[in-house]
Design an enzyme around this catalytic site. Structure first.
Site, short mmCIF file in Angstrom:
data_model
loop_
_atom_site.label_atom_id
_atom_site.label_comp_id
_atom_site.label_asym_id
_atom_site.label_seq_id
_atom_site.Cartn_x
_atom_site.Cartn_y
_atom_site.Cartn_z
N ASN A 1 0.86 -1.19 0.00
CA ASN A 1 0.00 0.00 0.00
C ASN A 1 0.89 1.24 0.00
OD1 ASN A 1 -1.46 2.29 1.03
ND2 ASN A 1 -3.12 0.89 1.51
N HIS B 1 0.94 6.22 1.74
CA HIS B 1 1.76 7.14 2.55
C HIS B 1 2.72 7.96 1.69
CE1 HIS B 1 0.05 5.71 6.13
NE2 HIS B 1 1.10 5.32 6.81
N ARG C 1 2.93 18.96 0.82
CA ARG C 1 3.41 20.18 0.16
C ARG C 1 2.64 20.47 -1.13
NH1 ARG C 1 8.58 22.03 1.72
NH2 ARG C 1 8.49 21.98 3.98
N HIS D 1 -5.63 3.65 -2.13
CA HIS D 1 -6.99 3.97 -1.68
C HIS D 1 -7.34 5.34 -2.23
CE1 HIS D 1 -9.88 4.28 2.06
NE2 HIS D 1 -10.49 4.57 0.93
N ARG E 1 -9.55 7.97 -1.86
CA ARG E 1 -10.55 8.40 -0.88
C ARG E 1 -11.42 9.49 -1.49
NH1 ARG E 1 -9.16 6.82 4.73
NH2 ARG E 1 -10.91 8.13 5.26
N ARG F 1 -7.36 12.85 -0.03
CA ARG F 1 -6.34 13.39 0.86
C ARG F 1 -4.93 12.91 0.52
NH1 ARG F 1 -7.58 10.19 6.47
NH2 ARG F 1 -9.60 11.16 6.22
N HIS F 2 -4.81 11.78 -0.18
CA HIS F 2 -3.45 11.35 -0.58
C HIS F 2 -3.41 10.91 -2.06
CE1 HIS F 2 -5.25 7.61 0.72
NE2 HIS F 2 -4.96 7.76 2.01
N GLU G 1 -8.46 0.25 -3.20
CA GLU G 1 -9.35 0.31 -2.04
C GLU G 1 -10.31 1.46 -2.27
OE1 GLU G 1 -7.16 0.91 1.52
OE2 GLU G 1 -6.04 -0.94 1.32
N THR H 1 -6.99 6.52 9.35
CA THR H 1 -6.88 5.44 8.36
C THR H 1 -8.17 4.63 8.46
OG1 THR H 1 -5.59 3.51 7.66
CG2 THR H 1 -5.65 3.96 10.02
N THR H 2 -8.32 3.60 7.62
CA THR H 2 -9.53 2.79 7.69
C THR H 2 -9.58 2.13 9.07
OG1 THR H 2 -9.11 2.32 5.38
CG2 THR H 2 -10.86 1.07 6.42
N GLU I 1 -10.84 -9.66 2.65
CA GLU I 1 -9.61 -9.24 3.33
C GLU I 1 -9.93 -9.12 4.81
OE1 GLU I 1 -7.24 -6.05 1.68
OE2 GLU I 1 -6.43 -5.54 3.66
N HIS J 1 -3.82 -4.67 7.53
CA HIS J 1 -3.97 -3.56 8.47
C HIS J 1 -3.14 -3.79 9.73
CE1 HIS J 1 -5.52 0.08 10.18
NE2 HIS J 1 -6.09 0.34 9.02
N HIS K 1 1.90 0.95 6.06
CA HIS K 1 2.59 1.82 7.03
C HIS K 1 3.97 1.31 7.43
CE1 HIS K 1 2.78 4.82 10.24
NE2 HIS K 1 3.36 3.86 10.93
N1 PXP Z 1 -5.82 -3.16 3.94
C1 PXP Z 1 -6.76 -2.20 3.98
C2 PXP Z 1 -8.13 -2.53 3.52
C3 PXP Z 1 -6.45 -0.89 4.42
O1 PXP Z 1 -7.40 0.06 4.45
C4 PXP Z 1 -5.12 -0.59 4.79
C5 PXP Z 1 -4.75 0.79 5.20
O2 PXP Z 1 -4.92 1.67 4.15
C6 PXP Z 1 -4.16 -1.63 4.71
C7 PXP Z 1 -4.54 -2.91 4.31
C8 PXP Z 1 -2.73 -1.41 5.08
O3 PXP Z 1 -2.64 -1.13 6.45
P1 PXP Z 1 -1.26 -0.65 7.05
O4 PXP Z 1 -0.93 0.67 6.42
O5 PXP Z 1 -1.53 -0.55 8.52
O6 PXP Z 1 -0.25 -1.69 6.70
#
Ligand code: PXP
Length: 237
Positions: free
Chosen positions: A7, A10, A18, A43, A45, A49-50, A70, A100-101, A151, A191, A214
Site C-alpha cells: 500500500n 503514505h 506540500r 486507496h 478516498r 487526501r493522498h 481500495e 486510516t480505515t 480481506e 492492516h 505503514h
Molecule cells: N488493507 C486495507 C483494507 C487498508 O485500508 C489498509 C490501510 O490503508 C491496509 C490494508 C494497510 O494497512 P497498514 O498501512 O496498517 O499496513
C-alpha cells in the site's frame, strides 16, 4: 506463500503535505515492483487526501503486477473504478475524520449498497474483495453476495499485546479464515501488519494476499534517510 501487496498511500501523503510532485507514488510503485511486490494497493478516498485520480490513471498504465484499488461504496469513485478497471477493488468503509480505515465494512448492515457496488465492479471485470472484521455474520454475507475475496481486518490482532491477547486474536483470524475458504472465497488480510507481527498471519492456511503499507513505508524512510542525506551533503560541500 501469500502474495504481498504494497500500500503506497503514505508516499502520496508526503507529496500532498506540500501539494507538490514528489515523492511520486508512480515511482514508488515501480520500486516496490523491483523489490518483489506482487501487488500495488492504493486507496482513492472521497476527500482525495493522498492518492489522486491522476495516480490511479497512471498506475493503471504502468503497474505490471496486480493493481488493487481500495474504495468506499461511493458513486463517484465507483464510476472511476469501472472506467479505469483496476485488477481488484477492495471495498472499505470510509469516514472523513478517520486517520486510516478503522473498522471493517459492515457488509451485513449495508447489504443492498454493497451488493450493488460489488455487482457493478464484477460486471466491469474487476475482482471484488470486502475488507471485513473477523465476524462470521459478515463473512456469510460476503459469500451470499458472491464476492471473490475477503480481506480480514488484522487491526485488533496488531493492537493486541504480544502473549495471550494476541494469541486469542490470531485464533479468531484463523477460525474465520477457515470459514472463508470453506465458502469458496480467496483469503486476504491486512492492516497494522509489521515486520514483527506478520509471520503468524502469513502462516494461516491458504492465505492468498497480504496488504501492508505503514510499516514498509516507515522502514523505507529509516533505511533510505542516511543515503539521502549523503547525496545532499555531496551537493552542498
Ligand atoms: N488493507 C486495507 C483494507 C487498508 O485500508 C489498509 C490501510 O490503508 C491496509 C490494508 C494497510 O494497512 P497498514 O498501512 O496498517 O499496513
Amino acid at each position: 506463500m501469500p502474495e504481498l501487496g504494497i500500500n503506497i498511500d503514505h508516499v502520496a501523503t508526503v507529496r500532498q503535505a506540500r501539494r507538490t510532485n514528489e515523492p511520486d507514488p508512480v515511482w514508488a510503485a515501480a520500486l516496490a515492483e523491483l523489490g518483489g511486490a506482487d501487488g500495488i494497493t492504493i486507496h482513492l478516498r472521497e476527500d482525495r487526501r493522498h492518492i489522486l485520480d491522476r495516480d490511479l490513471e497512471i498506475l493503471r498504465r504502468t503497474v505490471a503486477v496486480k493493481l488493487n484499488l481500495e474504495m468506499a461504496c461511493d458513486p463517484d469513485v465507483l464510476e472511476i473504478a469501472c472506467r479505469v478497471k483496476p485488477d481488484q477493488a477492495t471495498l472499505v468503509p470510509e469516514r472523513r475524520e478517520e486517520v486510516t480505515t478503522e473498522g471493517g465494512l459492515d457488509a451485513t448492515g449495508q447489504r443492498d449498497r454493497v451488493a450493488e457496488v460489488a455487482g457493478r465492479l464484477q460486471d466491469a471485470g474487476i475482482s471484488v474483495s470486502l475488507f471485513l472484521d473477523p465476524e462470521l455474520r459478515q463473512i456469510e454475507t460476503a459469500a451470499e453476495l458472491g464476492v471473490d475475496a475477503v480481506e480480514l481486518h488484522t487491526g485488533q490482532y496488531a493492537l493486541a499485546k504480544p502473549g495471550p491477547d494476541q494469541q486469542s486474536e490470531l485464533e479468531k483470524l484463523t477460525t474465520i479464515a477457515a470459514e472463508i475458504r470453506k465458502l469458496g472465497m480467496a483469503l486476504h488480510a491486512g492492516h497494522g501488519l509489521t515486520y514483527r507481527n506478520v509471520h503468524p498471519v502469513a502462516d494461516i492456511e491458504a492465505m492468498h494476499e497480504l496488504n501492508i503499507g505503514h510499516s514498509i513505508i516507515a522502514r523505507a524512510i529509516m533505511v533510505g534517510l542516511e543515503k539521502a542525506v549523503r547525496e545532499m551533503k555531496r551537493l552542498v560541500t
